[in-house]
Design a protein around this motif. Structure first.
Motif, PDB file in Angstrom:
ATOM      1  N   ILE A   1       0.847  -1.035  -0.126  1.00 36.27           N
ATOM      2  CA  ILE A   1      -0.035  -0.118   0.195  1.00 36.27           C
ATOM      3  C   ILE A   1       0.973   1.178  -0.132  1.00 36.27           C
ATOM      4  N   ASP A   2       0.807   1.931  -1.089  1.00 38.74           N
ATOM      5  CA  ASP A   2       1.712   3.147  -1.359  1.00 38.74           C
ATOM      6  C   ASP A   2       3.052   2.757  -0.934  1.00 38.74           C
ATOM      7  N   LYS A   3       3.316   1.906  -1.749  1.00 39.88           N
ATOM      8  CA  LYS A   3       4.813   1.286  -1.559  1.00 39.88           C
ATOM      9  C   LYS A   3       5.507   0.772  -0.207  1.00 39.88           C
ATOM     10  N   VAL A   4       4.669   0.630   0.650  1.00 41.26           N
ATOM     11  CA  VAL A   4       5.002   0.139   1.914  1.00 41.26           C
ATOM     12  C   VAL A   4       4.578  -1.276   1.856  1.00 41.26           C
ATOM     13  N   PRO A   5       5.534  -2.413   2.149  1.00 42.33           N
ATOM     14  CA  PRO A   5       5.217  -3.710   2.021  1.00 42.33           C
ATOM     15  C   PRO A   5       4.435  -4.270   3.423  1.00 42.33           C
ATOM     16  N   PHE A   6       3.485  -5.262   3.156  1.00 39.76           N
ATOM     17  CA  PHE A   6       2.874  -5.799   4.367  1.00 39.76           C
ATOM     18  C   PHE A   6       3.145  -7.553   4.222  1.00 39.76           C
ATOM     19  N   ASP A   7       4.053  -7.904   5.095  1.00 40.95           N
ATOM     20  CA  ASP A   7       4.446  -9.180   5.019  1.00 40.95           C
ATOM     21  C   ASP A   7       3.702 -10.157   5.596  1.00 40.95           C
ATOM     22  N   TYR A   8       2.556 -10.547   4.917  1.00 45.10           N
ATOM     23  CA  TYR A   8       1.719 -11.283   5.743  1.00 45.10           C
ATOM     24  C   TYR A   8       1.902 -13.013   5.821  1.00 45.10           C
ATOM     25  N   ALA A   9       2.844 -13.122   4.919  1.00 41.00           N
ATOM     26  CA  ALA A   9       3.611 -14.807   5.155  1.00 41.00           C
ATOM     27  C   ALA A   9       4.352 -14.924   6.370  1.00 41.00           C
ATOM     28  N   SER A  10       5.045 -13.839   6.800  1.00 43.18           N
ATOM     29  CA  SER A  10       5.850 -13.784   7.796  1.00 43.18           C
ATOM     30  C   SER A  10       4.944 -14.093   9.189  1.00 43.18           C
ATOM     31  N   PHE A  11       3.783 -13.388   9.127  1.00 44.96           N
ATOM     32  CA  PHE A  11       2.865 -13.182  10.434  1.00 44.96           C
ATOM     33  C   PHE A  11       2.152 -14.583  10.188  1.00 44.96           C
ATOM     34  N   ILE A  12       1.759 -15.223   9.282  1.00 49.24           N
ATOM     35  CA  ILE A  12       1.242 -16.460   9.198  1.00 49.24           C
ATOM     36  C   ILE A  12       2.039 -17.646   9.547  1.00 49.24           C
ATOM     37  N   ASN A  13       3.430 -17.450   9.314  1.00 46.71           N
ATOM     38  CA  ASN A  13       4.427 -18.342   9.747  1.00 46.71           C
ATOM     39  C   ASN A  13       4.742 -18.373  11.120  1.00 46.71           C
ATOM     40  N   ALA A  14       4.658 -17.196  11.903  1.00 45.31           N
ATOM     41  CA  ALA A  14       4.844 -17.130  13.181  1.00 45.31           C
ATOM     42  C   ALA A  14       3.552 -17.524  13.823  1.00 45.31           C
ATOM     43  N   VAL A  15       2.436 -17.256  13.508  1.00 37.93           N
ATOM     44  CA  VAL A  15       1.184 -17.857  14.078  1.00 37.93           C
ATOM     45  C   VAL A  15       1.371 -19.482  13.995  1.00 37.93           C
ATOM     46  N   ILE A  16       1.818 -19.922  13.013  1.00 42.04           N
ATOM     47  CA  ILE A  16       2.150 -21.522  12.702  1.00 42.04           C
ATOM     48  C   ILE A  16       3.113 -22.098  13.882  1.00 42.04           C
ATOM     49  N   THR A  17       4.045 -21.156  13.649  1.00 39.15           N
ATOM     50  CA  THR A  17       5.106 -21.741  14.786  1.00 39.15           C
ATOM     51  C   THR A  17       4.750 -21.593  16.045  1.00 39.15           C
TER      52      THR A  17
END
Length: 142
Positions: free
Chosen positions: A62-78
């Protein structure tokens, strides 16, 4: 001194203290394993499902700001995997062990000390004396 060590032993053998110590040590070691697994296998799968491969996989902008949802999902799974393993391999077996101790291995009550026995005899003698109207003297009458 003996009473102090007994108190320390009782404190250490409480389920909560042992559970906490074991949980911290095993949790720290196991979290590394689970994090490696999720980073090596699950995060790439999440990135593939969420947008292909490359630097932008598993992110949206969003406006060249990255939102890394894969890392968040990865942390939840961990977290979920670590919590599940700790529960089933540490907490559950220790709770069952504590339950077995409560059910079958409770020590019998200690016999009263000699002082308690003597005080009980004195109490019973005083009661009998009051109920029977008898008086006992330690010295003969003069």
């Amino acid at each position: 001194m003996k009473q102090m060590f007994q108190g320390f032993k009782d404190f250490i053998m409480r389920g909560n203290v042992v559970d906490l110590a074991v949980g911290i040590v095993i949790g720290a070691a196991f979290t590394t394993v689970v994090t490696s697994f999720t980073n090596a296998f699950l995060k790439p799968l999440i990135q593939l499902m969420g947008g292909g491969s490359g630097l932008n996989a598993g992110k949206f902008y969003i406006d060249k700001v990255p939102f890394d949802y894969a890392s968040f999902i990865n942390a939840v799974i961990t977290f979920v995997l670590t919590a599940a393993v700790l529960y089933f391999l540490v907490v559950f077996p220790l709770n069952r062990l504590a339950e077995r101790r409560r059910r079958g291995e409770e020590p019998p009550p200690k016999a009263p000390s000699e002082e308690i026995k003597l005080l009980t005899e004195i109490r019973d003698a005083l009661r009998a004396q009051q109920q029977g109207g008898q008086t006992y003297r330690s010295e003969p009458p003069r």
